[in-house]
Design a protein around this motif. Sequence first.
Motif, PDB file in Angstrom:
ATOM      1  N   THR A  57       4.061  -7.850   0.475  1.00 15.08           N
ATOM      2  CA  THR A  57       3.633  -7.623   1.855  1.00 15.08           C
ATOM      3  C   THR A  57       2.135  -7.815   2.038  1.00 15.08           C
ATOM      4  N   LEU A  58       1.353  -7.290   1.097  1.00 17.60           N
ATOM      5  CA  LEU A  58      -0.107  -7.310   1.244  1.00 17.60           C
ATOM      6  C   LEU A  58      -0.767  -8.475   0.514  1.00 17.60           C
ATOM      7  N   GLY A  59       0.021  -9.326  -0.125  1.00 18.58           N
ATOM      8  CA  GLY A  59      -0.526 -10.507  -0.777  1.00 18.58           C
ATOM      9  C   GLY A  59      -1.437 -10.195  -1.945  1.00 18.58           C
ATOM     10  N   ALA A  60      -1.069  -9.221  -2.771  1.00 19.79           N
ATOM     11  CA  ALA A  60      -1.894  -8.802  -3.897  1.00 19.79           C
ATOM     12  C   ALA A  60      -1.336  -9.339  -5.208  1.00 19.79           C
ATOM     13  N   GLU A  64      -3.982  -6.159  -9.160  1.00 16.80           N
ATOM     14  CA  GLU A  64      -4.565  -5.516  -7.981  1.00 16.80           C
ATOM     15  C   GLU A  64      -3.679  -4.402  -7.441  1.00 16.80           C
ATOM     16  N   PHE A 114      -2.942  -1.887   6.350  1.00 16.46           N
ATOM     17  CA  PHE A 114      -2.729  -3.295   6.696  1.00 16.46           C
ATOM     18  C   PHE A 114      -3.265  -4.242   5.628  1.00 16.46           C
ATOM     19  N   ASN A 115      -3.969  -3.710   4.629  1.00 16.00           N
ATOM     20  CA  ASN A 115      -4.383  -4.535   3.495  1.00 16.00           C
ATOM     21  C   ASN A 115      -4.501  -3.652   2.254  1.00 16.00           C
ATOM     22  N   LEU A 116      -4.706  -4.271   1.107  1.00 13.68           N
ATOM     23  CA  LEU A 116      -4.710  -3.525  -0.140  1.00 13.68           C
ATOM     24  C   LEU A 116      -5.886  -2.553  -0.255  1.00 13.68           C
TER      25      LEU A 116
END
Length: 534
Positions: A57-60, A64, A114-116
């Motif tokens: 979902t968060l593109g990590a 990370e 909304f982000n890591l």
Amino acid sequence: MSTNFKRSAQTQLATVNDGYIQGPLKWAIAFTASLGAILEVIDTSIVNVALTDIQATLGATVSEVGWVVTGYAIANVVLIPLSAWLGDYFGKKSYFIFSLVGFTLASILCGLAFNLPMLVLSRILQGLCGGGLLAKAQAILFETFPPAEQGLAQAVFGVGVISGPAIGPTLGGFLVDGLGWRWIFFVNLPFGILAVVMASLFLPKDADKSKAQNQAVDWWGIGFLIIAIGCLQTMLEEGEQDDWFSSGFITTLGVFSIIGLGLFIWRELKTAYPAVELKVLRHRSLAAGSLLSALIGMGLYGTLFAVPIFAQSVLHFTATQTGLLLAPGALASAIVMVLLGKLSSKIDARALIAMGAVGTSGVMFQLAAITPQSGTDDLFWPLVWRGAFTVLMFLPLSLATLGPLPKHDISAGSGFYNLTRQLGGSIGIALLTTLLDRREAFHRAILLAKLSPYDIETNQRLDLLSGALQGQGMDATTAQQQALALMSQTVDTQAAVLSFADIFRVVGVAFLCSLPLLLFLGKGRSGAKAPVGH
């Protein structure tokens, strides 16, 4: 909710005798404190089953997203030893309610991330607030219940602490599969609100805080503690991924943790108003009990770390199936905890701990008999017995370690005791992760050495697989390549199984080696006095 209403509720539910609360109020306090501890413990493990979904979902990256777990763990262990001082400075009730509110709000922020970076920072905040719940909850119970009733009170508390690491993945699997990963954080909202309301209603009013607040704050001690524990926990969480001390980063963390620990001990013994009262370790029962607590943490969290990995990597279980595999053991822990709570004051704690250690060791050796064909039926009873035997160590050890302490040392002692269990879990997971990787590579090398092109059995197996694949329509060359790949996969699986068996044996031996520490504990019965080292 008016002050008069809260005072009226408490007056109707309690009387005070010898400094301990009598009547129904003490049980309301027990469930309030235990609810806060359960929230903290479950959130330690519930996120593990959601990391893949969070990553997508968060593109990590994998490394990370690991900081979602690491950040929480670091913040948690840093706050635990400070919980006694914070409770004295702000008031036990005020600090406990503040921790509950902060934990609940941080959980909402985690779900809304909304982000890591936002998620990691929210998890750190959640860990900081959660660190004040676990040790403080146990201290509240020891200060509320008279010695004769400590067993049952600690049983209520222990149900959550022992079952939480198993409940977390189970609940997390259902929520992630059914509603999405954000709900593993949103689910804390109703329970957090309930805990805050209960704490406001039932926890006793804070005593005069002016004496503690007039004392100088030990900022140097707090700073050295953050360096020592923060660097150590980060090293444990990231060490295996960075190949330990071959990494400059890990080496630097190790050096700073040692320096920070030395400066922290020096500062706390030198200052008149320490942030962490190290002198409480003069009680021999606390010193020995804390060491045993670390070993129990290794066994409790280490085993619950290894079994899900085995189930998912070897048996190919889903998150929900893995959670259901652990659930019966958690239920067994809860049942034995309640039954033992009624008997613990009548039985020598050392005998119960010894029985639990030997029984858990036996279960570990039983788990070491796993094979690639092992399934739910093969793991069911060992995991149920693990849950039961762990309780035989956890509950009596809490009573034998903290029960004999003078009332004014309970908060500091509880902080040490819970810190060692958390650090023991982190050390256990780090050691077992490293051992798992090293032993898997070792077993794979041994197995591959036996797969020689000159070995008759190897060639027969290869021809059999190739023939079967050609019978499914493959050409000879492709069938030969696929047969080699299948044999390699079989070797990897067998190497993994053998390495898991090795770490189960290591845990079993560790529990047996811990038995001599029982000589330093008291009997743990009501009215016992704390042994003091000289």
